[in-house]
Structures are given as C-alpha cells and as structure tokens.
Design a protein around this motif. Structure first.
Motif, mmCIF file in Angstrom:
data_model
loop_
_atom_site.group_PDB
_atom_site.id
_atom_site.type_symbol
_atom_site.label_atom_id
_atom_site.label_comp_id
_atom_site.label_asym_id
_atom_site.label_seq_id
_atom_site.Cartn_x
_atom_site.Cartn_y
_atom_site.Cartn_z
ATOM 1 N N VAL A 89 0.844 -1.365 -0.079
ATOM 2 C CA VAL A 89 0.145 -0.031 0.027
ATOM 3 C C VAL A 89 0.946 1.243 -0.088
ATOM 4 N N PRO A 90 1.620 1.418 1.119
ATOM 5 C CA PRO A 90 2.706 2.491 0.784
ATOM 6 C C PRO A 90 3.259 2.943 -0.445
ATOM 7 N N VAL A 91 4.101 1.703 -1.160
ATOM 8 C CA VAL A 91 4.753 1.569 -2.104
ATOM 9 C C VAL A 91 3.744 2.213 -3.263
ATOM 10 N N LEU A 92 2.521 1.528 -3.644
ATOM 11 C CA LEU A 92 1.660 1.973 -4.591
ATOM 12 C C LEU A 92 1.313 3.517 -4.342
ATOM 13 N N GLU A 93 0.925 3.802 -3.288
ATOM 14 C CA GLU A 93 0.785 5.141 -3.007
ATOM 15 C C GLU A 93 1.571 6.167 -3.447
ATOM 16 N N GLY A 94 3.119 5.617 -3.207
ATOM 17 C CA GLY A 94 4.113 6.678 -3.681
ATOM 18 C C GLY A 94 4.136 7.030 -5.152
ATOM 19 N N VAL A 95 3.695 5.984 -5.962
ATOM 20 C CA VAL A 95 3.910 5.969 -7.467
ATOM 21 C C VAL A 95 2.716 6.308 -8.288
ATOM 22 N N LEU A 96 1.402 5.787 -7.518
ATOM 23 C CA LEU A 96 0.218 5.612 -8.291
ATOM 24 C C LEU A 96 -0.971 6.450 -7.885
ATOM 25 N N GLY A 97 -0.675 6.868 -6.269
ATOM 26 C CA GLY A 97 -1.868 7.574 -5.616
ATOM 27 C C GLY A 97 -3.246 6.823 -5.916
ATOM 28 N N ARG A 98 -4.216 7.629 -6.182
ATOM 29 C CA ARG A 98 -5.745 6.989 -6.461
ATOM 30 C C ARG A 98 -5.848 5.789 -7.191
ATOM 31 N N TRP A 99 -4.737 5.725 -8.095
ATOM 32 C CA TRP A 99 -4.892 4.823 -9.126
ATOM 33 C C TRP A 99 -4.073 3.387 -8.709
ATOM 34 N N SER A 100 -3.647 3.458 -7.329
ATOM 35 C CA SER A 100 -3.000 2.148 -6.760
ATOM 36 C C SER A 100 -3.512 0.797 -6.954
ATOM 37 N N VAL A 101 -4.968 0.698 -7.049
ATOM 38 C CA VAL A 101 -5.466 -0.398 -7.352
ATOM 39 C C VAL A 101 -4.944 -1.049 -8.660
ATOM 40 N N LEU A 102 -5.008 -0.141 -9.679
ATOM 41 C CA LEU A 102 -4.457 -0.566 -11.058
ATOM 42 C C LEU A 102 -2.922 -1.377 -11.072
ATOM 43 N N GLY A 103 -2.046 -0.722 -9.968
ATOM 44 C CA GLY A 103 -0.744 -1.365 -9.774
ATOM 45 C C GLY A 103 -0.766 -2.912 -9.064
ATOM 46 N N ARG A 122 -10.846 12.789 0.639
ATOM 47 C CA ARG A 122 -10.733 12.784 -0.618
ATOM 48 C C ARG A 122 -9.470 11.901 -1.130
ATOM 49 N N LEU A 123 -9.797 11.356 -2.306
ATOM 50 C CA LEU A 123 -8.801 10.439 -2.898
ATOM 51 C C LEU A 123 -7.550 11.020 -3.099
ATOM 52 N N PRO A 124 -6.389 10.202 -2.971
ATOM 53 C CA PRO A 124 -4.923 11.070 -2.945
ATOM 54 C C PRO A 124 -4.814 11.423 -4.617
ATOM 55 N N PRO A 125 -3.843 12.374 -4.725
ATOM 56 C CA PRO A 125 -3.433 12.550 -6.284
ATOM 57 C C PRO A 125 -2.417 11.652 -6.559
ATOM 58 N N VAL A 126 -2.305 11.725 -7.973
ATOM 59 C CA VAL A 126 -1.393 10.770 -8.617
ATOM 60 C C VAL A 126 -0.102 11.613 -8.603
ATOM 61 N N PRO A 127 1.050 11.223 -7.959
ATOM 62 C CA PRO A 127 2.105 11.668 -7.966
ATOM 63 C C PRO A 127 2.818 11.731 -9.423
ATOM 64 N N GLU A 128 3.456 12.788 -9.428
ATOM 65 C CA GLU A 128 4.319 12.977 -10.897
ATOM 66 C C GLU A 128 5.755 12.458 -10.942
ATOM 67 N N GLU A 129 5.473 10.898 -11.134
ATOM 68 C CA GLU A 129 6.826 10.226 -11.220
ATOM 69 C C GLU A 129 7.196 9.922 -12.550
ATOM 70 N N GLY A 130 6.346 10.077 -13.608
ATOM 71 C CA GLY A 130 6.568 9.394 -14.892
ATOM 72 C C GLY A 130 6.237 7.947 -14.950
ATOM 73 N N LEU A 131 5.958 7.623 -16.080
ATOM 74 C CA LEU A 131 5.647 6.438 -16.506
ATOM 75 C C LEU A 131 6.805 5.290 -16.173
ATOM 76 N N TRP A 132 7.826 5.633 -16.697
ATOM 77 C CA TRP A 132 9.203 4.750 -16.785
ATOM 78 C C TRP A 132 9.398 4.676 -15.406
ATOM 79 N N HIS A 133 9.515 5.530 -14.670
ATOM 80 C CA HIS A 133 9.678 5.457 -13.024
ATOM 81 C C HIS A 133 8.809 4.356 -12.499
ATOM 82 N N THR A 134 7.788 4.784 -12.545
ATOM 83 C CA THR A 134 6.365 3.943 -12.093
ATOM 84 C C THR A 134 6.697 2.513 -12.335
ATOM 85 N N LEU A 135 6.935 2.108 -13.660
ATOM 86 C CA LEU A 135 7.185 0.611 -14.146
ATOM 87 C C LEU A 135 8.197 0.105 -13.402
#
Length: 384
Positions: free
Chosen positions: A34-48, A185-198
C-alpha cells in the motif's frame, strides 16, 4: 479417485499444502504494497495491484508447468541436459532469494514492533529483534523439521487472515461513510513519470513471491496437490491484496495532507487508531509466518542441491546467511536485492517452461515472460 471421503480428504490435503505458499505471499507484501503504490500511483493504486498480481499469475503458470511436466521427466531421466542445468541453476538462485527474503521479512517485522513500542525507528534494536527471530525459526527447524515449521505457519496464517479481514472491513466501512460525507478525498497521482513507475512496480516483485514454494514441498505432497495449492494460494492472495488496496486508498496520506505514508501503521492511525495494535500483531505474525515458509522451502531446496545437505545443515547454512544480512544490510537494500533475485529465478523458470512446452503460442508467451523478468532483474528500482 472416486467421490466420498477420499475427495474430502484430498480437499483437506490441498488446504494444508496451501498454507506455505499463502503464508509466504501474504508475508511478502501485504504490509508494504500500500505505501509503495501510494508513492507512485496515488488514487490509481488498485491498477498497480492488479498488474502485479496478474504478472504473478502468469509466472505461476510457468511454475506449475514445472511441477506438472518437468519434474516427472527429471525423475525418469528423460529431461535434456541443458534444461536440467537450467533447473539446477534456478534452484541455486532461489536458495539465495529465500535467504534474502527471510532477512527482509523479519526486519520488517522488527520495524513494526519498534515503531509501536518506541514511536519511531531504532536500527540496532530492529536488527537484534530480527536476528532473534531467525535463531528461533532455525532452532525449531533443526529440532522439529518441516512439521514443526508447518504448525507455526498454520497458527500464524489463521490469525493474520482474521486480523486482515477485521482491518479491511473497518477501512471499507469508515471509508464509505467518510467519502460520502466529504470528509475524505482520494489521493492525487504523484508526478513520477511512467518509466519510473514501471521500474518501481518491477522492484516490488517480492510482494507476490511465495507461490513457487510448492516446488520444494515434493517430500510432503504429490504434484497435483501442489499445483492446486499454488493456484488456491495465488487466487486468495490476489483477492486480499487488491481488496486491501481498494479500501486503504481513501486513507492514503497524500490525500489527507499528511504526506506519503512510510508504513501501514500511518494509514491505520488515521482510519482506526484502535486497530494499530492488532495491525502490529498481524505484522509480526505475517512476517514471521512468511519467514518460516521460506526457511522450510530453502531447506527442501538445499537438500536437493547437494548430497551433504542432510540433517540440520540446510537450516544452519540458510540461517547463518540470513543472520548476516539481517544484522548488516539496510531494509530497502534487502527489498531491491530480493526482488532482483526472485525475478532472475522466475526468468529461469520461464526459460525451462519454454524449452519443455508444446505449441508456438505457449513458447512465445513463456519467452516474453522470461524477457520481462530479466528486465526486472536488471532495471527494477527499490521502493524507497
């Protein structure tokens, strides 16, 4: 086998065999995903979460192919030498991965204990607690063998599942009410970039590790039982992981203004402070259970790798290595190294599946999966 009591006995056997892989999977990542997905995907953590468990299921197909098709050929001597060498190499790699993971699980366990009791972190105390737990597990393994470790696994897993259901239900009920009332409120999506997220998602391969432990329980269960146990463990773990991420997402610190969460304790303190203690109990038991499961699997693997690995030697060798790591290496470094080790192992398993399966589409699928695992082993970034 015809119906009646034999069929019921088979179901019970499958459930017993499911304990080791399920304990290993849940201990691998339920506390950190959960904390890891929060850091890279925020509200879209479930997709991760969905992506990670989907890739794990595909790798699980390769693992189960090994039990179904490769093990019998290795036993009767009909397996070609190249594939046999790859299997041996994979067995050696997974021993290293299991040793690393045991050190990781118990360091995470110690981190939760220290955070609850001391209100912060203390690296020395965490190392002492982790090393003490390793000594306990090795002692039980030496004196009681797999049966003693299996009993520990069953007790720990039962408590962990019960506490996870309670915490998940509490988060779901509280989150539904607070979202409807506008208090969350649902968390924002961090601006990490697609490559870093992957790359980070690749770095948390270890969070779904464990389904492959059935390969090393051949002395206790037959092939069909182990295959079904692996499937059941993966399905149950996927439901728990995805469901837990869904109910925890509204309470993520990025949405509350408290900042990114370091551990699940932060989320629990905001949502249900009374459940912090049960969460720590669950953390201790889940990490201890996962370490126990991987210690048992490392023991079974070491016995197959070398003829002199008899009696207590496998437990002592793996325990000494895990002690060294737990006492000297930072937790996030262990996460990164463990994920790379498991990814390399999974790549080798996919290559052996490619060499022994029928049909071009299956070969292509296992080949692509092997390339993905090799990419993760080479490029994955640590979560923190």
């Amino acid at each position: 086998m015809s119906g009646g009591p034999a069929q019921r006995l088979d179901r019970r056997t499958v459930l017993r065999a499911t304990v080791t892989p399920l304990a290993s999977i849940l201990g691998s990542g339920l506390l950190i995903i959960v904390p890891v997905l929060e850091g890279v995907l925020g509200r879209w953590s479930v997709l991760g979460a969905l992506g990670v468990v989907a890739v794990a299921w595909l790798v699980g197909i390769a693992v189960r192919h090994g039990v179904r098709a490769i093990e019998p050929r290795a036993a009767d001597g009909s397996l070609d030498q190249t594939t046999l060498r790859l299997e041996k190499l994979a067995d050696a790699v997974i021993v290293v991965a299991y040793v690393i993971s045991v050190a990781l699980y118990l360091r995470i366990m110690a981190q939760y204990v220290v955070q609850l009791t001391a209100g912060g972190s203390d690296g020395l105390v965490e190392r002492i607690i982790a090393c003490g737990a390793i000594v306990l597990i090795v002692t039980i393994g030496v004196t009681r063998g797999f049966s003693g470790l299996d009993v520990l696994d069953r007790i720990s897993l039962g408590v962990v599942l019960a506490l996870t259901v309670v915490l998940g239900a509490t988060l779901a009920a509280r989150g539904g009410v607070d979202l409807a009332g506008g208090d969350l409120r649902l968390p924002p999506v961090p601006e990490e970039g697609l490559w870093h997220t992957l790359l980070v998602l690749g770095g948390i391969v270890i969070t779904v590790q464990g389904f492959e432990t059935v390969r090393y329980l051949a002395d206790d269960y037959d092939g069909p039982t182990r295959i079904r146990a692996s499937q059941v463990a993966q399905v149950l773990a996927a439901v728990i992981y995805v469901g837990f991420v869904v109910v925890a997402t509204p309470f993520m610190g990025l949405g509350s203004g408290d900042g990114a969460d370091a551990t699940l304790i932060d989320i629990t303190q905001r949502a249900a402070p009374l459940l912090v203690l049960p969460l720590v109990v669950s953390a201790v038991l889940s990490q201890f259970s996962a370490a126990t499961a991987d210690t048992a699997s490392a023991d079974g693997n070491l016995r197959g790798l070398a003829s002199w690995m008899k009696g207590p030697r496998p437990f002592l060798v793996s325990g000494a290595a895990a002690l060294t790591l737990a006492a000297t290496v930072p937790t996030f470094t262990i996460v990164a190294v463990a994920s790379r080790a498991f990814a390399l192992y999974y790549a080798l398993i996919c290559v052996t599946a490619l060499r022994t399966c029928e049909g071009w589409w299956r070969k292509a699928g296992f080949g692509l999966l092997a390339l993905l695992m090799l990419a993760i082993a080479a490029l994955a970034e640590p979560a923190g």
